[in-house]
Design a protein around this motif. Structure first.
Motif, PDB file in Angstrom:
ATOM      1  N   LEU A  81       0.961  -0.927  -0.257  1.00  0.00           N
ATOM      2  CA  LEU A  81       0.251   0.078   0.213  1.00  0.00           C
ATOM      3  C   LEU A  81       1.242   1.364  -0.200  1.00  0.00           C
ATOM      4  CD1 LEU A  81      -2.358   1.649   1.053  1.00  0.00           C
ATOM      5  CD2 LEU A  81      -2.864   1.356   2.957  1.00  0.00           C
ATOM      6  N   SER A  82       2.126   1.043   0.897  1.00  0.00           N
ATOM      7  CA  SER A  82       3.111   2.797   0.998  1.00  0.00           C
ATOM      8  C   SER A  82       3.466   2.677  -0.218  1.00  0.00           C
ATOM      9  CB  SER A  82       3.513   2.321   2.199  1.00  0.00           C
ATOM     10  OG  SER A  82       3.760   1.859   3.228  1.00  0.00           O
ATOM     11  N   ILE A  83       4.038   1.957  -1.185  1.00  0.00           N
ATOM     12  CA  ILE A  83       4.308   1.916  -2.773  1.00  0.00           C
ATOM     13  C   ILE A  83       3.320   2.756  -3.694  1.00  0.00           C
ATOM     14  CG2 ILE A  83       5.234   0.444  -4.432  1.00  0.00           C
ATOM     15  CD1 ILE A  83       6.591  -1.001  -2.459  1.00  0.00           C
ATOM     16  N   GLU A  84       2.214   1.907  -3.559  1.00  0.00           N
ATOM     17  CA  GLU A  84       0.976   2.261  -4.759  1.00  0.00           C
ATOM     18  C   GLU A  84       0.794   3.376  -3.569  1.00  0.00           C
ATOM     19  OE1 GLU A  84      -1.013   1.593  -7.944  1.00  0.00           O
ATOM     20  OE2 GLU A  84       0.648  -0.172  -6.733  1.00  0.00           O
ATOM     21  N   LEU A  85       0.212   4.036  -3.113  1.00  0.00           N
ATOM     22  CA  LEU A  85       0.069   5.270  -1.884  1.00  0.00           C
ATOM     23  C   LEU A  85       1.124   6.000  -2.526  1.00  0.00           C
ATOM     24  CD1 LEU A  85      -2.403   7.136  -1.322  1.00  0.00           C
ATOM     25  CD2 LEU A  85      -0.679   6.934   0.817  1.00  0.00           C
ATOM     26  N   TYR A  86       1.878   5.912  -2.866  1.00  0.00           N
ATOM     27  CA  TYR A  86       3.184   6.755  -3.035  1.00  0.00           C
ATOM     28  C   TYR A  86       3.472   7.573  -4.707  1.00  0.00           C
ATOM     29  CZ  TYR A  86       8.112   9.030  -3.357  1.00  0.00           C
ATOM     30  OH  TYR A  86       8.758  10.195  -3.444  1.00  0.00           O
ATOM     31  N   ARG A  87       3.509   6.164  -5.366  1.00  0.00           N
ATOM     32  CA  ARG A  87       2.534   6.928  -6.939  1.00  0.00           C
ATOM     33  C   ARG A  87       1.385   7.427  -7.615  1.00  0.00           C
ATOM     34  NH1 ARG A  87       0.384   4.134 -10.769  1.00  0.00           N
ATOM     35  NH2 ARG A  87      -0.503   3.111  -9.428  1.00  0.00           N
ATOM     36  N   THR A  88       0.370   7.499  -6.326  1.00  0.00           N
ATOM     37  CA  THR A  88      -0.242   7.868  -6.586  1.00  0.00           C
ATOM     38  C   THR A  88      -0.658   8.981  -6.601  1.00  0.00           C
ATOM     39  OG1 THR A  88      -1.609   5.240  -6.578  1.00  0.00           O
ATOM     40  CG2 THR A  88      -2.690   7.153  -7.191  1.00  0.00           C
ATOM     41  N   MET A  89      -0.424   9.372  -4.764  1.00  0.00           N
ATOM     42  CA  MET A  89      -0.047  10.626  -5.071  1.00  0.00           C
ATOM     43  C   MET A  89       1.495  11.514  -5.831  1.00  0.00           C
ATOM     44  SD  MET A  89      -1.714  11.758  -2.141  1.00  0.00           S
ATOM     45  CE  MET A  89      -1.125  12.386  -0.808  1.00  0.00           C
ATOM     46  N   GLY A  90       2.154  10.859  -6.783  1.00  0.00           N
ATOM     47  CA  GLY A  90       2.897  11.412  -7.119  1.00  0.00           C
ATOM     48  C   GLY A  90       2.292  12.029  -8.525  1.00  0.00           C
ATOM     49  N   ILE A  91       1.377  11.190  -8.797  1.00  0.00           N
ATOM     50  CA  ILE A  91       1.064  11.834 -10.151  1.00  0.00           C
ATOM     51  C   ILE A  91      -0.145  12.624  -9.833  1.00  0.00           C
ATOM     52  CG2 ILE A  91      -0.512  10.322 -12.390  1.00  0.00           C
ATOM     53  CD1 ILE A  91       0.591   7.265 -11.654  1.00  0.00           C
ATOM     54  N   PHE A  92      -1.063  12.144  -8.749  1.00  0.00           N
ATOM     55  CA  PHE A  92      -1.710  13.263  -8.830  1.00  0.00           C
ATOM     56  C   PHE A  92      -1.531  15.301  -8.297  1.00  0.00           C
ATOM     57  CE2 PHE A  92      -3.790  15.762  -5.146  1.00  0.00           C
ATOM     58  CZ  PHE A  92      -5.187  16.082  -5.918  1.00  0.00           C
ATOM     59  N   GLU A  93      -0.040  14.452  -7.634  1.00  0.00           N
ATOM     60  CA  GLU A  93       0.644  16.023  -7.577  1.00  0.00           C
ATOM     61  C   GLU A  93       0.894  16.585  -8.146  1.00  0.00           C
ATOM     62  OE1 GLU A  93       3.008  19.056  -6.513  1.00  0.00           O
ATOM     63  OE2 GLU A  93       3.895  17.433  -7.528  1.00  0.00           O
ATOM     64  N   SER A  94       1.078  15.964  -9.376  1.00  0.00           N
ATOM     65  CA  SER A  94       1.864  16.466 -10.692  1.00  0.00           C
ATOM     66  C   SER A  94       0.913  16.886 -11.922  1.00  0.00           C
ATOM     67  CB  SER A  94       3.384  15.713 -11.477  1.00  0.00           C
ATOM     68  OG  SER A  94       2.611  13.995 -11.699  1.00  0.00           O
ATOM     69  N   ARG A  95      -0.231  16.399 -12.081  1.00  0.00           N
ATOM     70  CA  ARG A  95      -1.253  16.046 -12.896  1.00  0.00           C
ATOM     71  C   ARG A  95      -2.343  16.397 -12.848  1.00  0.00           C
ATOM     72  NH1 ARG A  95      -0.331  10.424 -16.379  1.00  0.00           N
ATOM     73  NH2 ARG A  95       2.395  10.679 -15.644  1.00  0.00           N
TER      74      ARG A  95
END
Length: 358
Positions: free
Chosen positions: A199-213
């Motif tokens: 979950l930690s890895i998946e949330l980090y990835r999804t948050m990164g996408i959301f933050e940038s796009r």
């Protein structure tokens, strides 16, 4: 016992054997997280525990962070975690979407484990009508150290409760069916620590996408896993977007209409109502399904005029949709949760209702 510190993930990770609430601990110790655990504009922190004694749920009656929250009776063997992320001050308006971002990450995590789940708006994760995870997010206003003199960052909290081996219980007034990964997979050897790391890895990835796009980057993925889209719903204690169309509320602060999707820019729930030319944008509230009888009863109108008002003029629903919603009301369907039984019959026959709605 002191917490265990792990540095293998893209977080500074702190783990307690027992904690009253990871959410409250993180909120109360932001200064400690900065000075001792590296929380900064470039480094998030993860705070987790094996067992929570007083977990925090959603605010009661739309209270703020300083107000009163629902509490959970937590069982061990599950994921109890709070992620503290740096967030750009100029993007604080997007914090309202963090529960949806976290919900997408949870669904994707469960999918990798072999559990098919959906999202009940706003942020409950469900499996076959039973809740498996919930999310609580807050902006703290706490300014973080930054190497970029042109930008300001503050800490935001994303807390997740995910049932792995057992099923915690809510207060009796908030009862709903609950499940766990172990129950769904019929396996007892699923480890919470492995699920937490995934979950930690998946949330980090999804948050990164959301933050940038922005929200548009997760809009399509979220709509594909939403429960209730295209159905009749009511929203209790709705928060309406200030730029949205106006709409009439029922008694007890409730609105009724057809859930037609999410706004691709803001993530607001789009509700088609009988008295608005454009969809109403709802940014918060509690969603319920199977509500035609409740609406008729709460309006305290003659059943025939109530049905005509709700279902006729702009073809809010077809006869087939009415028939399905009526059946679900009889069965007590509330996106998988029990609710009171509604009036058992209408004065209108099915044939008469068919003439009203076409």
């Amino acid at each position: 016992m002191p917490p265990t510190v792990c540095k293998a993930l893209p977080y500074s990770s702190i783990h307690f054997p027992v904690c009253e609430s990871t959410h409250r601990w993180a909120l109360d110790n932001l200064r400690v997280l900065v000075s001792n655990h590296g929380l900064s504009s470039t480094r998030p922190v993860r705070v987790s525990t094996d067992s929570q004694t007083r977990g925090v749920g959603q605010p009661i009656k739309n209270q703020t962070l300083a107000g009163e929250f629902k509490t959970w009776a937590n069982s061990s063997g599950n994921v109890f975690v709070t992620f503290v992320f740096p967030w750009l001050q100029r993007k604080m308006d997007s914090v309202v979407n963090l529960p949806q971002v976290a919900s997408v990450a949870i669904v994707q995590t469960l999918q990798k484990i072999g559990v098919d789940s959906k999202v009940k708006w706003v942020n409950d994760v469900m499996v076959n009508g039973k809740k498996i995870a919930g999310v609580l997010c807050n902006a703290t206003g706490y300014r973080l150290p930054s190497t970029d003199s042109n930008e300001e960052f503050t800490a935001v909290l994303v807390s997740v409760g995910l049932n792995v081996k057992s099923t915690p219980t809510l207060e009796a007034s908030e009862f709903q069916p609950i499940t766990s990964i172990a129950d769904e997979l019929q396996q007892s050897d699923v480890e919470a620590s492995a699920v937490l790391d995934l979950l930690s890895i998946e949330l980090y990835r999804t948050m990164g996408i959301f933050e940038s796009r922005g929200f548009d980057s997760i809009h399509s993925a979220l709509e594909q896993i939403l429960i209730g889209q295209g159905t009749l719903v009511s929203i209790q204690q709705p928060a309406i977007s200030p730029t949205s169309s106006s709409c009439d509320k029922l008694p007890n602060d409730e609105i009724f209409g057809k859930f037609i999707g999410l706004c691709p820019k803001s993530g607001s729930l789009l509700l088609k109502t009988v008295n608005s030319d454009t969809p109403v944008e709802v940014i918060g509230g509690r969603i319920r399904r199977g509500t035609i009888r409740r609406v008729i009863r709460k309006q305290n109108l003659a059943r025939s005029s109530a049905i005509a008002r709700i279902l006729s003029a702009d073809k809010l629903v077809s006869f087939d949709e009415f028939n399905e919603s009526d059946r679900e009301a009889e069965e007590g369907s509330n996106f998988g949760g029990p609710h009171e039984s509604w009036l058992s019959s209408f004065t209108h026959t099915r044939a008469q209702i068919r003439q009203i709605v076409g």
